[in-house]
Design an enzyme around this catalytic site. Structure first.
Site, PDB file in Angstrom:
ATOM      1  N   ASN A 201       9.136  -3.637  -0.830  1.00  0.00           N
ATOM      2  CA  ASN A 201       8.445  -2.185  -2.151  1.00  0.00           C
ATOM      3  C   ASN A 201       8.667  -0.953  -1.624  1.00  0.00           C
ATOM      4  O   ASN A 201       9.456  -0.510  -1.062  1.00  0.00           O
ATOM      5  CB  ASN A 201       7.671  -2.988  -2.631  1.00  0.00           C
ATOM      6  N   ASP A 202       7.514  -0.411  -1.935  1.00  0.00           N
ATOM      7  CA  ASP A 202       6.896   0.669  -1.364  1.00  0.00           C
ATOM      8  C   ASP A 202       7.778   1.815   0.059  1.00  0.00           C
ATOM      9  O   ASP A 202       7.859   1.172   0.808  1.00  0.00           O
ATOM     10  CB  ASP A 202       6.213   0.965  -1.355  1.00  0.00           C
TER      11      ASP A 202
ATOM     12  N   TRP B 109       5.138  -3.511 -10.831  1.00  0.00           N
ATOM     13  CA  TRP B 109       5.219  -5.408  -9.961  1.00  0.00           C
ATOM     14  C   TRP B 109       5.053  -6.059 -11.668  1.00  0.00           C
ATOM     15  O   TRP B 109       4.929  -5.880 -12.756  1.00  0.00           O
ATOM     16  CB  TRP B 109       3.685  -4.509 -10.116  1.00  0.00           C
TER      17      TRP B 109
END
Length: 499
Positions: free
Chosen positions: A40-41, A304
């Site tokens: 993710n990030d 998300w």
């Protein structure tokens, strides 16, 4: 596998053993993806010793979110990436619950990572989010400092919740190191806290830089503060920001505020606020300053609360990064364009001038490998709606539709690919954005890469990003109009990275 078993050695051994087993069907060609597992990030996006480093939230063992590690890659041009060993694993008391998002900075030739650890508080039987530092002399092997955590709940202002205090973005200004860190307030809103240090190890709380209101969501994530074109720019990713017109329809959003920091008081005063990307898949952007002084942004090209088709289909990986983008501030508004380095990987396949269409849909081109770029300039003076079906096959199509009178662009995956279900009230299959024409001209720069689409509209005044997972090979695109249109310029290029 218990938390104490998470080590760098195990992570790197697992990747080496499994990286050739993942299914390639939807793997992107010129966007960053991890060798295995879930990402993710983006974290620690930094220019260090002549190369660009990208760290990222990483669960190497599974294609769904799990105990957070820091994956790591480097590049000379931010397009071709070399995978490096995992940089951080949750293997100390300060980060046993995971090594969460953060950033990187160079000091005295060393590379410092500042990140959030999840620490268990034995006496209270709950966790607190704390800030930690790891240091590397070679940019590859990192050692966590013995002082960790370097910032804990004792440094929080009275209105902050210790369980939600994360995502430090570190920078240097006039010989002082600062870090912007987000926290949740006891009123269930987000805020940005400003800390300062002389050595990156000893930190003191300076101020609440900015406190959010109810209309700004229940928590903020991934702050980034920098100066650009004479303005102070604050980037944030709010959770559950209420919808407003065309904006903030995803569960989580990414916003940019342009304004001014008073460095004496440590307060940010905003002039403007806008959503950064009006697509379905864009979150947690982070920026760096490149070798030429440009401000470059990259983000997680996912969202998300949504199903991930590559996880559902057991492909062994999930998640990708956007194309890196050059940022500018014009009239206090953000403008984005793909980095010029992508030009070195593209080959012009077809070029057209002055195509005239009237109340028709025309298949323009076919392509063998869906990693391509379409650049278009069209005069819509006599059009009601103008659309591109991109990419498509006989059964499926993604659609980009512009309603001329309303000045609204829509990007939809309703008619293509594996279903993507989400936590929104109704399943989101399309997004819209308001974009005025300039002298009746619409300018599009569209990047398609197997399972992603990024659309830069009117020189990057607005951008829309989304993922797609076609059921069959997509091999053409079509252009249509209700009314009349003259397409002044149309160029279709293939993009290829790798062998």
């Amino acid at each position: 596998m218990t938390m104490s078993n998470y080590t760098l050695l195990k992570a790197n051994s697992y990747i080496e053993e499994h990286k050739d087993k993942i299914v390639q069907d939807y793997r992107l060609n010129y966007h960053f993806t991890a060798p295995t597992g879930w990402i993710n990030d983006p974290n620690g996006f930094v220019f260090y010793k002549g190369e660009y480093h990208l760290f990222y939230q990483f669960h190497p063992y599974n294609s769904e979110w799990g105990p957070m590690h820091w994956g790591h890659a480097k590049s000379k041009d931010m397009i071709t990436w070399e995978h490096l060993p995992v940089a951080l694993a949750p293997d100390t008391p300060a980060d046993a619950g995971g090594c969460f998002s953060g950033s990187a900075i160079e000091k005295d030739g060393n590379l410092y990572l500042m990140y959030t650890g999840i620490m268990h508080v034995e006496t209270e039987n709950k966790t607190q989010q704390v800030q930690c530092i790891a240091v590397s002399k070679d940019g590859i092997n990192f050692e966590k400092v013995k002082q960790n955590p370097i910032i804990d709940a004792s440094s929080l202002p009275i209105n902050a919740v210790q369980e939600d205090f994360r995502d430090p973005k570190v920078f240097e200004r006039n010989g002082i190191y600062y870090s912007v860190i987000v926290s949740k307030t006891k009123k269930e809103t987000g805020q940005v806290l400003l800390y300062k240090s002389l050595d990156l190890i000893n930190w003191e709380f300076k101020s609440i830089l900015l406190e959010g209101q109810e209309e700004h969501g229940v928590m903020w994530e991934c702050p980034d503060l920098f100066e650009l074109n004479g303005h102070d720019v604050l980037i944030l990713s709010p959770i559950q920001m209420p919808k407003k017109g065309h904006e903030f329809h995803n569960t989580s959003s990414s916003i940019v505020m342009v304004g001014r920091v008073d460095w004496n008081t440590g307060k940010f005063v905003k002039s403007t606020l806008q959503e950064i990307d009006h697509g379905l898949d864009f979150y947690a952007p982070q920026t760096l300053q490149d070798a030429n002084g440009n401000r470059i942004m990259i983000a997680w090209m996912q969202m998300w609360g949504r199903t991930q088709p590559t996880h559902v289909e057991r492909h062994g990986w999930a998640g990708a990064m956007t194309l890196p983008r050059v940022l500018e501030i014009k009239n206090e508004q953000l403008s984005q364009k793909a980095i010029n380095e992508i030009n070195h990987y593209q080959t012009v396949e077809k070029e057209y001038h002055n195509i005239y269409l009237e109340n028709e849909t025309k298949t323009v081109d076919s392509f063998s490998e869906p990693s391509l770029r379409i650049q278009l300039k069209a005069n819509l003076e006599n059009a009601k709606t103008f659309f591109i079906e991109l990419p498509k096959n006989e059964d499926e199509k993604a659609v980009l539709l512009f309603q001329v009178e309303e000045g609204v662009m829509e990007l939809s995956r309703e008619y293509i690919g594996l279903p993507i279900l989400g936590s929104e009230d109704a399943t989101l299959v399309k997004r819209t954005v308001s974009i005025p024409l300039i002298d009746n001209q619409l300018q599009l720069d569209i990047f398609i890469d197997k399972s992603s689409i990024e659309v830069f509209i009117n020189g990057g005044r607005e951008v829309m990003s989304m993922t797609i997972f076609p059921l069959k090979a997509v091999y053409e695109y079509a252009i249509g109009v209700n009314g009349k249109v003259t397409i002044n310029e149309l160029q279709h290029s293939s993009i290829h990275v790798g062998e």
